[in-house]
Design an enzyme around this catalytic site. Sequence first.
Site, PDB file in Angstrom:
ATOM      1  N   GLY A   1     -10.826   3.214  -7.736  1.00  0.00           N
ATOM      2  CA  GLY A   1     -11.724   4.201  -7.141  1.00  0.00           C
ATOM      3  C   GLY A   1     -10.949   5.432  -6.705  1.00  0.00           C
ATOM      4  O   GLY A   1     -10.044   5.349  -5.867  1.00  0.00           O
TER       5      GLY A   1
ATOM      6  N   GLY B   1     -12.196   8.148  -5.186  1.00  0.00           N
ATOM      7  CA  GLY B   1     -13.011   8.944  -4.267  1.00  0.00           C
ATOM      8  C   GLY B   1     -12.125   9.484  -3.160  1.00  0.00           C
ATOM      9  O   GLY B   1     -10.903   9.637  -3.328  1.00  0.00           O
ATOM     10  N   PHE B   2     -12.722   9.755  -2.013  1.00  0.00           N
ATOM     11  CA  PHE B   2     -11.949  10.328  -0.907  1.00  0.00           C
ATOM     12  C   PHE B   2     -10.783   9.413  -0.516  1.00  0.00           C
ATOM     13  O   PHE B   2      -9.677   9.879  -0.269  1.00  0.00           O
ATOM     14  CB  PHE B   2     -12.853  10.573   0.299  1.00  0.00           C
TER      15      PHE B   2
ATOM     16  N   GLU C   1     -30.247  17.767   4.352  1.00  0.00           N
ATOM     17  CA  GLU C   1     -29.665  18.899   3.603  1.00  0.00           C
ATOM     18  C   GLU C   1     -30.447  19.159   2.319  1.00  0.00           C
ATOM     19  O   GLU C   1     -30.711  20.303   1.953  1.00  0.00           O
ATOM     20  CB  GLU C   1     -28.187  18.629   3.318  1.00  0.00           C
TER      21      GLU C   1
ATOM     22  N   ALA D   1     -16.582  10.772   4.825  1.00  0.00           N
ATOM     23  CA  ALA D   1     -15.346  11.123   4.125  1.00  0.00           C
ATOM     24  C   ALA D   1     -14.113  11.036   5.038  1.00  0.00           C
ATOM     25  O   ALA D   1     -13.059  10.558   4.613  1.00  0.00           O
ATOM     26  CB  ALA D   1     -15.493  12.534   3.550  1.00  0.00           C
ATOM     27  N   GLN D   2     -14.231  11.503   6.282  1.00  0.00           N
ATOM     28  CA  GLN D   2     -13.068  11.524   7.176  1.00  0.00           C
ATOM     29  C   GLN D   2     -12.498  10.133   7.402  1.00  0.00           C
ATOM     30  O   GLN D   2     -11.287   9.946   7.491  1.00  0.00           O
ATOM     31  CB  GLN D   2     -13.446  12.170   8.515  1.00  0.00           C
TER      32      GLN D   2
HETATM   33  C1  LIG Z   1     -25.083  12.927  -1.365  1.00  0.00           C
HETATM   34  C2  LIG Z   1     -24.015  12.571  -0.355  1.00  0.00           C
HETATM   35  C3  LIG Z   1     -23.692  13.464   0.650  1.00  0.00           C
HETATM   36  C4  LIG Z   1     -22.692  13.162   1.576  1.00  0.00           C
HETATM   37  N1  LIG Z   1     -22.368  14.070   2.545  1.00  0.00           N
HETATM   38  C5  LIG Z   1     -21.352  13.812   3.372  1.00  0.00           C
HETATM   39  C6  LIG Z   1     -20.929  14.788   4.321  1.00  0.00           C
HETATM   40  O1  LIG Z   1     -21.508  15.873   4.413  1.00  0.00           O
HETATM   41  N2  LIG Z   1     -19.867  14.490   5.118  1.00  0.00           N
HETATM   42  C7  LIG Z   1     -19.204  13.286   5.020  1.00  0.00           C
HETATM   43  O2  LIG Z   1     -18.228  13.070   5.730  1.00  0.00           O
HETATM   44  N3  LIG Z   1     -19.586  12.349   4.150  1.00  0.00           N
HETATM   45  C8  LIG Z   1     -20.634  12.576   3.317  1.00  0.00           C
HETATM   46  N4  LIG Z   1     -21.015  11.637   2.414  1.00  0.00           N
HETATM   47  C9  LIG Z   1     -20.345  10.337   2.435  1.00  0.00           C
HETATM   48  C10 LIG Z   1     -18.983  10.415   1.741  1.00  0.00           C
HETATM   49  O3  LIG Z   1     -19.120  11.042   0.489  1.00  0.00           O
HETATM   50  C11 LIG Z   1     -18.422   9.001   1.611  1.00  0.00           C
HETATM   51  O4  LIG Z   1     -18.272   8.467   2.892  1.00  0.00           O
HETATM   52  C12 LIG Z   1     -17.083   9.013   0.892  1.00  0.00           C
HETATM   53  O5  LIG Z   1     -17.252   9.494  -0.415  1.00  0.00           O
HETATM   54  C13 LIG Z   1     -16.488   7.622   0.856  1.00  0.00           C
HETATM   55  O6  LIG Z   1     -15.277   7.682   0.190  1.00  0.00           O
HETATM   56  P1  LIG Z   1     -14.786   6.440  -0.659  1.00  0.00           P
HETATM   57  O7  LIG Z   1     -13.435   6.811  -1.188  1.00  0.00           O
HETATM   58  O8  LIG Z   1     -14.897   5.190   0.136  1.00  0.00           O
HETATM   59  O9  LIG Z   1     -15.810   6.296  -1.865  1.00  0.00           O
HETATM   60  P2  LIG Z   1     -16.276   7.356  -2.935  1.00  0.00           P
HETATM   61  O10 LIG Z   1     -15.890   8.713  -2.555  1.00  0.00           O
HETATM   62  O11 LIG Z   1     -17.700   7.037  -3.199  1.00  0.00           O
HETATM   63  O12 LIG Z   1     -15.423   6.988  -4.228  1.00  0.00           O
HETATM   64  C14 LIG Z   1     -15.586   5.802  -4.943  1.00  0.00           C
HETATM   65  C15 LIG Z   1     -14.954   5.965  -6.311  1.00  0.00           C
HETATM   66  O13 LIG Z   1     -14.910   4.692  -6.946  1.00  0.00           O
HETATM   67  C16 LIG Z   1     -15.311   4.796  -8.292  1.00  0.00           C
HETATM   68  N5  LIG Z   1     -15.844   3.486  -8.670  1.00  0.00           N
HETATM   69  C17 LIG Z   1     -16.862   2.820  -8.106  1.00  0.00           C
HETATM   70  N6  LIG Z   1     -17.017   1.617  -8.663  1.00  0.00           N
HETATM   71  C18 LIG Z   1     -16.080   1.526  -9.631  1.00  0.00           C
HETATM   72  C19 LIG Z   1     -15.720   0.505 -10.552  1.00  0.00           C
HETATM   73  N7  LIG Z   1     -16.358  -0.675 -10.609  1.00  0.00           N
HETATM   74  N8  LIG Z   1     -14.706   0.749 -11.407  1.00  0.00           N
HETATM   75  C20 LIG Z   1     -14.042   1.922 -11.378  1.00  0.00           C
HETATM   76  N9  LIG Z   1     -14.315   2.918 -10.493  1.00  0.00           N
HETATM   77  C21 LIG Z   1     -15.316   2.711  -9.635  1.00  0.00           C
HETATM   78  C22 LIG Z   1     -16.339   5.921  -8.274  1.00  0.00           C
HETATM   79  O14 LIG Z   1     -16.459   6.526  -9.529  1.00  0.00           O
HETATM   80  C23 LIG Z   1     -15.765   6.876  -7.218  1.00  0.00           C
HETATM   81  O15 LIG Z   1     -14.908   7.818  -7.808  1.00  0.00           O
HETATM   82  C24 LIG Z   1     -22.019  11.913   1.481  1.00  0.00           C
HETATM   83  C25 LIG Z   1     -22.353  11.016   0.476  1.00  0.00           C
HETATM   84  C26 LIG Z   1     -23.337  11.335  -0.445  1.00  0.00           C
HETATM   85  C27 LIG Z   1     -23.684  10.360  -1.542  1.00  0.00           C
END
Ligand SMILES: Cc1cc2nc3c(=O)[nH]c(=O)nc-3n(C[C@H](O)[C@H](O)[C@H](O)COP(=O)(O)OP(=O)(O)OC[C@H]3O[C@@H](n4cnc5c(N)ncnc54)[C@H](O)[C@@H]3O)c2cc1C
Length: 423
Positions: free
Chosen positions: A17, A19-20, A176, A323-324
């Site tokens: 993953g 993501g953030f 939003e 995200a934070q």
């Molecule tokens: C529409 C929306 C608006 C948001 N607005 C805000 C905001 O304004 N402020 C804020 O702080 N937070 C916001 N959030 C929440 C924030 O985006 C999440 O808390 C944050 O992205 C979590 O980070 P993460 O790394 O845990 O997961 P993510 O950022 O979701 O990353 C997960 C990654 O894993 C990958 N992945 C998933 N499953 C698999 C798999 N089986 N195999 C390979 N890769 C995989 C995905 O492609 C992705 O790249 C928002 C979320 C959404 C959906």
Amino acid sequence: MSLNIKETTKKRVVIVGAGFAGLSLARKLAKSEFEVVLLDRYNYHQFQPLFYQVAMAGLEPSAISFPLRKVFQKSKNVIIRICELESIDTEKNEVHTSLGSLQYDHLVLSMGATTNFFGNEELEKNALTMKSTEDALYLRNKILLDYESALLTADYDKRQGYIDIVIVGGGATGVELAGALAEMRNFILPKDYKELDNSEVDIYLIQSGEKLLQGMSEKSSRKALEFLQKIGVEVLLNTRVTSVDGEYVKTNTDKSIRAKKVIWAAGITCRTIEGLRSDCYCRGNRIAVDRSHLIKGYKNVYALGDLAFMEEEKYPNGHPQVAQVAIQQARNLAKILKGKSESPFSYKDLGSMATIGRNKAVVDLPSFSFTGFFAWIMWLIVHLASLIGVRNRFLVLFNWMWNYVTYDQSLRLIIRTKNRKAP
Ligand SMILES: Cc1cc2nc3c(=O)[nH]c(=O)nc-3n(C[C@H](O)[C@H](O)[C@H](O)COP(=O)(O)OP(=O)(O)OC[C@H]3O[C@@H](n4cnc5c(N)ncnc54)[C@H](O)[C@@H]3O)c2cc1C
């Protein structure tokens, strides 16, 4: 199929993953003594907080996405593979992916969360989601195509189905999105779709609780409601959606809204991972971790971000899924892996915010809250600063300035993929 990654004498950290959380960790471990293997189903990082602006045709997807290979161009120890995690074998220290299997010394799970339909299949089939760039583009196409269909529909009731939009969930995403949709209706529609009567276009925001923005201060949730009502969003509080059949949305208050587009922003859950013990999961399918990010019962398997459930004195129900949290956890785990920190993780809340259209936002800082124009400026600055890449920041800033000055957006293209049926 094979991942084609050579044996190494270095300790290998596999991060699933980008993501953030995953991306922050990989960046912190770039140029370290580890071999870092970053796996994701996409070849780019997605900036989820601005998905809704892509959906509203305010930004191009490329402005909020960043190619992973570009991030690590200069990091020889980071290997990227685009694949799907299928299962893990914690006995053999192996991940199994759509491209084959790979051994790890440390495994970090950071796959984020997915939309929670609470087991309702009708909802899953008919509602739209906002969890990926693809979702955002799909919604953009659907909105524009439905406006085109509305132009051809003489019957008022049928036309309502095309132009009314229902958003379910009064958290930051729902608020939003509702604000942006109302602005699109108020400023863009009269210019682009002159034949449509924009007073016919209704935007509903349905929230099961008694207030919007549950996690934020009383002042912010009250103000968000006021802002939305001012720009013409119909906010239904204390209301639950009971059915979404693709034509009508029904609620427990016996309201029936004709709308083909229902955006479900009312909750998230996490996917279970084959190979992980079932007693690791807790509320919302999140994975229980200790304060060093280790999944309970494992010595070298970690979880970060939305996926992880970590209890702290201040957060007995786990950290907020924002995200934070993901970024701070990733930075802390990087220190732990490098042997620089033994201290338990503690989340530092920097505040939360939401914007409700032009000049309007609400901001809660740890010590005080403020709303209105200056909150909106702060929202802009924080989001701009959080984007990856100078080009993306410039693109977003330019688009925002253009939209602000012209009350217009220039990206309303309907782009359909060749072999996919129109939405
Ligand atoms: C529409 C929306 C608006 C948001 N607005 C805000 C905001 O304004 N402020 C804020 O702080 N937070 C916001 N959030 C929440 C924030 O985006 C999440 O808390 C944050 O992205 C979590 O980070 P993460 O790394 O845990 O997961 P993510 O950022 O979701 O990353 C997960 C990654 O894993 C990958 N992945 C998933 N499953 C698999 C798999 N089986 N195999 C390979 N890769 C995989 C995905 O492609 C992705 O790249 C928002 C979320 C959404 C959906």
